[in-house]
Write an enzyme that holds these catalytic residues in place. Structure first.
Site, short mmCIF file in Angstrom:
data_model
loop_
_atom_site.label_atom_id
_atom_site.label_comp_id
_atom_site.label_asym_id
_atom_site.label_seq_id
_atom_site.Cartn_x
_atom_site.Cartn_y
_atom_site.Cartn_z
N SER A 179 51.58 -15.88 100.33
CA SER A 179 51.05 -17.02 101.08
C SER A 179 51.84 -18.29 100.80
CB SER A 179 49.57 -17.24 100.73
OG SER A 179 48.79 -16.16 101.19
N HIS B 74 37.29 -17.25 93.28
CA HIS B 74 36.13 -17.08 94.18
C HIS B 74 34.80 -17.09 93.44
CE1 HIS B 74 39.29 -16.32 96.94
NE2 HIS B 74 39.49 -15.07 96.60
N GLY C 131 48.15 -14.46 93.62
CA GLY C 131 48.12 -13.03 93.90
C GLY C 131 49.02 -12.26 92.96
N GLY C 132 48.98 -10.93 93.10
CA GLY C 132 49.78 -10.11 92.22
C GLY C 132 49.17 -9.91 90.85
N TYR C 133 48.05 -10.62 90.60
CA TYR C 133 47.32 -10.50 89.34
C TYR C 133 48.24 -10.77 88.16
CZ TYR C 133 43.92 -8.77 92.59
OH TYR C 133 43.08 -8.67 93.65
N ASP D 147 42.18 -20.22 97.07
CA ASP D 147 42.14 -18.77 97.20
C ASP D 147 42.22 -18.17 95.80
OD1 ASP D 147 42.12 -16.21 98.26
OD2 ASP D 147 44.23 -16.21 98.81
N ASP E 202 48.03 -20.49 89.17
CA ASP E 202 47.49 -19.18 88.80
C ASP E 202 47.27 -19.14 87.30
OD1 ASP E 202 47.42 -16.39 90.53
OD2 ASP E 202 47.58 -16.03 88.38
N GLU F 265 38.46 -20.47 100.72
CA GLU F 265 38.47 -19.13 101.31
C GLU F 265 37.43 -18.22 100.66
OE1 GLU F 265 42.24 -17.20 101.36
OE2 GLU F 265 43.22 -18.75 102.56
N ASP F 266 37.15 -17.13 101.36
CA ASP F 266 36.38 -16.00 100.81
C ASP F 266 35.00 -16.42 100.32
OD1 ASP F 266 38.66 -14.63 101.43
OD2 ASP F 266 39.35 -14.40 99.39
#
Length: 403
Positions: free
Chosen positions: A216, A277, A205-207, A274, A233, A302-303
């Site tokens: 998370s 996707h 996250g946070g790109y 996560d 990431d 997820e997703d």
């Protein structure tokens, strides 16, 4: 891929492995016990964010009795502006926690234990002498702050016992609110909570921002209080690294990289995808990492809504397309039942056929359980063709089937 964290990670893994051993103190004291004390107090410091504390800084002194080494003092300052742990001692501290090394490590890194708290002593600063009670007296105000600090630090010496949703809210994870995943996670992963597990989450996250994301990962770290947590990431997130939480830069669409990652940090008890996707990335990551999930472990995707979106590699027309995330999961369902299926000639089950033992689907969320898929198939004498096929028409109409 960072390697600077490995000695510290190896130290914590050793402490986790020995935390509930009867002779933990003696074994951990062998060599140099000071890094063990430092790592343990650092873990306590990290947990203090979960509990209310004082409104002004208070320094809590730890006095840790180490077999054969005497006493190691350590200081933990807590307050509204953060916390700081450092070796040393102060004169006449407001709060002193006296522990022996075995009890401290057991309370902090061991499984939930009814003995928790039995191995420590709390000493508060003595009152200055007989005086009229005045609630606004500076000494009394500071005493109240010290009491709050003692509560906060003592709570942090044990495992977090609240629910996962509360942690998601505390750290800002969209696993509750943006989605409604945490009750499902708790249903399936609670059994690992007291175990020394290794967790990998794809997507931090946070790109592209180096110091953003990680909510998370922090949630997992505190929920699995004996875990080593790794986050993957495509952007460098190493500024988020902290004890028991390590970030790794890499691409989930690169199977060679994922194999190397698993060799360095695995095997994994829990993997959570996560990440991008994109269906092809999801499938690539699963095929590369599932072999490195421990027996009894769980792989989570997820997703899944993107499986129906063409711009994400999905397919909203052919719902069984195995190139989509959901279509691929449907092939795992068939593989789970490979012993009962019809095959044209000899059939060699795939790795996932042999290793997937359970699949649980929720809205946009899948749990795949790892084990040995070796349950006996349906009896060999039972017909594999349609039992209605050879019956006369009247019997087919009423569904009559005779042995």
């Amino acid at each position: 891929m960072p390697v600077h964290d490995r000695p510290q990670a190896q130290l914590i893994q050793r402490v986790l492995a020995l935390a509930d051993a009867p002779d933990a103190g003696v074994r951990l004291a062998a060599g140099n016990p000071e890094p063990v004390v430092a790592a343990t107090i650092a873990e306590v410091a990290g947990r203090t964010v979960l509990y209310p504390g004082p409104g002004s800084p208070v320094t809590v002194q730890f006095e840790v009795d180490v077999p054969g080494s005497g006493q190691i003092p350590y200081l933990l300052t807590v307050g509204p502006d953060g916390r700081q742990a450092r070796p040393g001692r102060v004169d006449d501290p407001w709060v002193c926690l006296r522990y022996d090394l075995s009890a401290l490590v057991r309370d902090v890194f061991g499984p939930s234990d009814p003995r928790a708290g039995a191995g420590h002593e709390v000493v508060m600063k003595d009152e200055p002498g007989p005086a009229e009670y005045k609630p606004d007296d500076p000494w009394m105000v500071q005493r109240d702050e010290a009491t709050r600090a003692a509560y906060q630090v003592l709570q942090a010496c044990g495992p977090y016992r609240g629910d996962l949703t509360a942690l998601a809210l505390r750290f800002g994870s969209d696993k509750w609110g943006g989605h409604w995943y945490t009750p499902h996670y708790e249903r399936h992963l609670d059994r690992y909570r007291d175990q020394p597990v290794t967790v990998l989450e794809i997507g931090i996250g946070g790109y592209h921002e180096a110091d953003a994301g990680g909510s998370s990962l922090r949630m997992w770290k505190h929920y699995f209080h004996r875990s080593m947590v790794y986050g993957l990431d495509v952007y460098d997130k190493s500024l988020l690294d902290e004890p028991r939480l390590t970030t790794i830069r890499g691409d989930q669409a690169d199977p060679a990289f994922l194999t190397d990652l698993a060799a360095r940090y695995g095997p994994f008890d829990i993997v959570v995808d996560d990440g991008s996707h994109v269906s092809s990335h999801v499938i690539t990551a699963f095929n590369a990492l599932f072999p490195h999930v421990s027996p009894g472990g769980t792989y989570v995707v997820e997703d899944l809504h993107t499986s129906y979106w063409p711009e994400w590699g999905g397919n909203g027309a052919d719902l069984a397309d195995p190139a989509t995330s959901v279509g691929f999961l449907k092939t795992l369902v068939d593989g789970l039942h490979h012993r009962d299926r019809l095959h044209d000639g000899p059939y060699e089950p795939s790795y996932t056929d042999r290793s997937v033992t359970g699949i649980h689907l929720y809205h946009n969320l899948a749990f795949i359980e790892k084990g040995r898929n070796a349950e006996q198939a349906n009896a060999a004498w039972r017909p594999r063709h349609d039992p209605m096929r050879d019956l006369p028409a009247p019997h087919r109409e009423y569904g009559e089937v005779r042995d």
